[in-house]
Design a protein around this motif. Structure first.
Motif, short mmCIF file in Angstrom:
data_model
loop_
_atom_site.label_atom_id
_atom_site.label_comp_id
_atom_site.label_asym_id
_atom_site.label_seq_id
_atom_site.Cartn_x
_atom_site.Cartn_y
_atom_site.Cartn_z
N ILE A 1 42.97 44.86 44.93
CA ILE A 1 41.70 44.35 44.41
C ILE A 1 41.85 42.88 44.04
O ILE A 1 42.68 42.52 43.21
CB ILE A 1 41.22 45.16 43.19
CG1 ILE A 1 41.13 46.65 43.56
CG2 ILE A 1 39.88 44.65 42.69
CD1 ILE A 1 40.84 47.54 42.38
N LEU A 2 41.04 42.03 44.67
CA LEU A 2 41.04 40.61 44.34
C LEU A 2 40.41 40.38 42.98
O LEU A 2 39.53 41.12 42.54
CB LEU A 2 40.26 39.83 45.40
CG LEU A 2 40.91 39.72 46.78
CD1 LEU A 2 39.91 39.18 47.79
CD2 LEU A 2 42.14 38.83 46.74
N SER B 1 37.75 32.40 38.32
CA SER B 1 37.00 31.77 37.23
C SER B 1 37.02 32.60 35.94
O SER B 1 37.15 32.06 34.85
CB SER B 1 35.54 31.54 37.65
OG SER B 1 35.46 30.62 38.72
N CYS B 2 36.89 33.94 36.09
CA CYS B 2 36.78 34.78 34.89
C CYS B 2 37.74 35.96 34.88
O CYS B 2 37.72 36.76 33.94
CB CYS B 2 35.35 35.27 34.72
SG CYS B 2 34.81 36.37 36.05
N GLN B 3 38.54 36.11 35.93
CA GLN B 3 39.57 37.15 36.02
C GLN B 3 39.02 38.55 36.21
O GLN B 3 39.77 39.53 36.11
CB GLN B 3 40.50 37.12 34.79
CG GLN B 3 40.94 35.74 34.34
CD GLN B 3 41.56 34.92 35.46
OE1 GLN B 3 42.43 35.38 36.16
NE2 GLN B 3 41.08 33.69 35.62
N PRO C 1 45.74 35.95 43.11
CA PRO C 1 44.34 36.37 43.02
C PRO C 1 44.15 37.89 43.15
O PRO C 1 43.28 38.36 43.87
CB PRO C 1 43.70 35.64 44.21
CG PRO C 1 44.78 35.64 45.24
CD PRO C 1 46.07 35.46 44.47
N PHE C 2 44.98 38.65 42.42
CA PHE C 2 44.88 40.10 42.49
C PHE C 2 44.92 40.68 41.07
O PHE C 2 45.51 40.09 40.16
CB PHE C 2 46.05 40.68 43.31
CG PHE C 2 46.07 40.21 44.73
CD1 PHE C 2 45.28 40.82 45.69
CD2 PHE C 2 46.87 39.13 45.11
CE1 PHE C 2 45.29 40.37 47.00
CE2 PHE C 2 46.88 38.68 46.42
CZ PHE C 2 46.08 39.30 47.36
N MET C 3 44.31 41.84 40.93
CA MET C 3 44.35 42.54 39.66
C MET C 3 45.76 43.08 39.41
O MET C 3 46.61 43.08 40.31
CB MET C 3 43.32 43.68 39.64
CG MET C 3 41.88 43.21 39.91
SD MET C 3 41.27 41.99 38.72
CE MET C 3 40.97 43.05 37.29
N THR C 4 46.03 43.54 38.22
CA THR C 4 47.38 43.94 37.84
C THR C 4 47.84 45.20 38.57
O THR C 4 47.04 46.06 38.92
CB THR C 4 47.48 44.17 36.33
OG1 THR C 4 46.57 45.22 35.97
CG2 THR C 4 47.15 42.91 35.56
#
Length: 273
Positions: free
Chosen positions: A2-3, A7-9, A145-148
């Motif tokens: 998931i990207l 700007s806001c995470q 640019p990816f979620m944890t």
């Protein structure tokens, strides 16, 4: 995989030809299939990273197969990466990611690079008539640019790695594989430029003792190679040596028919704790 919005995470969701987050930040998907997630205020120059000439030379050189023994070693170390999520950090023009995908066709492969020209070339790589990369983004290794906890494994070949960011996107127990130059790498090329050969520096020291990673081991592989024709200048152009080589010596290297040099790589493996 998931990207996340730079700007806001928040998570980015694909809608036709764009990615959009819950705060309505929007990023276009280029016709080649990649997304630019490197914000202008985070750039240190207008066109950061390796330039298009360097990328083209790297692609032409690597496609000749001189580094195939490195590819073979990487594939063996990955040890059946099918059905895993993989991140190619500093993917450049996509050579290594494409090779990995060829061996592990069911792997979900993402790639990032700060150089837009490289990512554009990587997006054109095909595996079984489909894009080699599932996701590609122009982005920094220091702000992935990816979620944890998105990835089973991350690979970095001659590219910088930020330990906290890499740990953030890896799953616990995930693997990080870093490739850097070993002591004799390109010694023959360097000796045609400098009076005294000085080995390349590698980036492994950033991982040593880091609380998020356990070092699993290191392997050095080396072969002597004879580089021929246009590949010699392509090799020079794709290395940091190019920037410190005078025009006179560049011209001399361009005229050479052959160049004998060791190709030497250190491959280090780490586990995300």
């Amino acid at each position: 995989m998931i990207l996340k919005c730079p700007s806001c995470q928040q998570a980015l969701i694909s809608t036709q030809n764009t990615y959009r987050c819950s705060n309505n930040h929007c990023f276009d998907i280029a016709k080649e299939g990649y997304t630019n997630l490197l914000l202008a205020q985070h750039k240190r120059s207008k066109n950061p990273g390796d330039d298009n000439t360097m990328m083209a030379c790297r692609q032409a050189f690597l496609n000749q197969g001189y580094y195939q023994f490195l590819v073979d070693a990487l594939v063996a170390i990955l040890d059946n990466a099918n059905d895993q999520t993989l991140l190619d950090i500093g993917c450049g023009e996509g050579f290594y990611g494409h090779q990995i995908k060829q061996h592990y066709p069911r792997a979900q492969l993402a790639g990032i690079d700060i150089a837009k020209g490289g990512v554009r070339l990587a997006a054109k790589r095909k595996s079984n008539n489909a894009p080699a990369y599932t996701q590609l983004a122009v982005a920094s290794a220091y702000d992935l640019p990816f979620m944890t906890q998105n990835f089973d494994c991350a690979v970095s070949v001659f590219s910088p790695v930020d330990p906290p960011e890499t740990a953030r996107v890896l799953k616990p127990g995930g693997q990080l594989i870093i490739v850097g130059p070993a002591k004799n790498h390109l010694k023959g090329l360097a000796e045609s430029i400098y009076d005294e050969f000085k080995p390349h520096a590698n980036g492994f020291r950033t991982l040593e003792g880091h609380p998020s990673f356990e070092r699993l081991g290191s392997t050095i592989i080396e072969q002597n190679a004879t580089i021929e024709g246009a590949s010699i200048y392509q090799l020079l152009t794709m290395t940091p040596y190019f920037w410190s080589t005078s025009e006179e010596k560049q011209a001399a290297i361009k005229k050479r028919a052959t160049l004998s040099t060791p190709l030497a790589f250190e491959i280090s493996r780490y586990k995300r704790l």
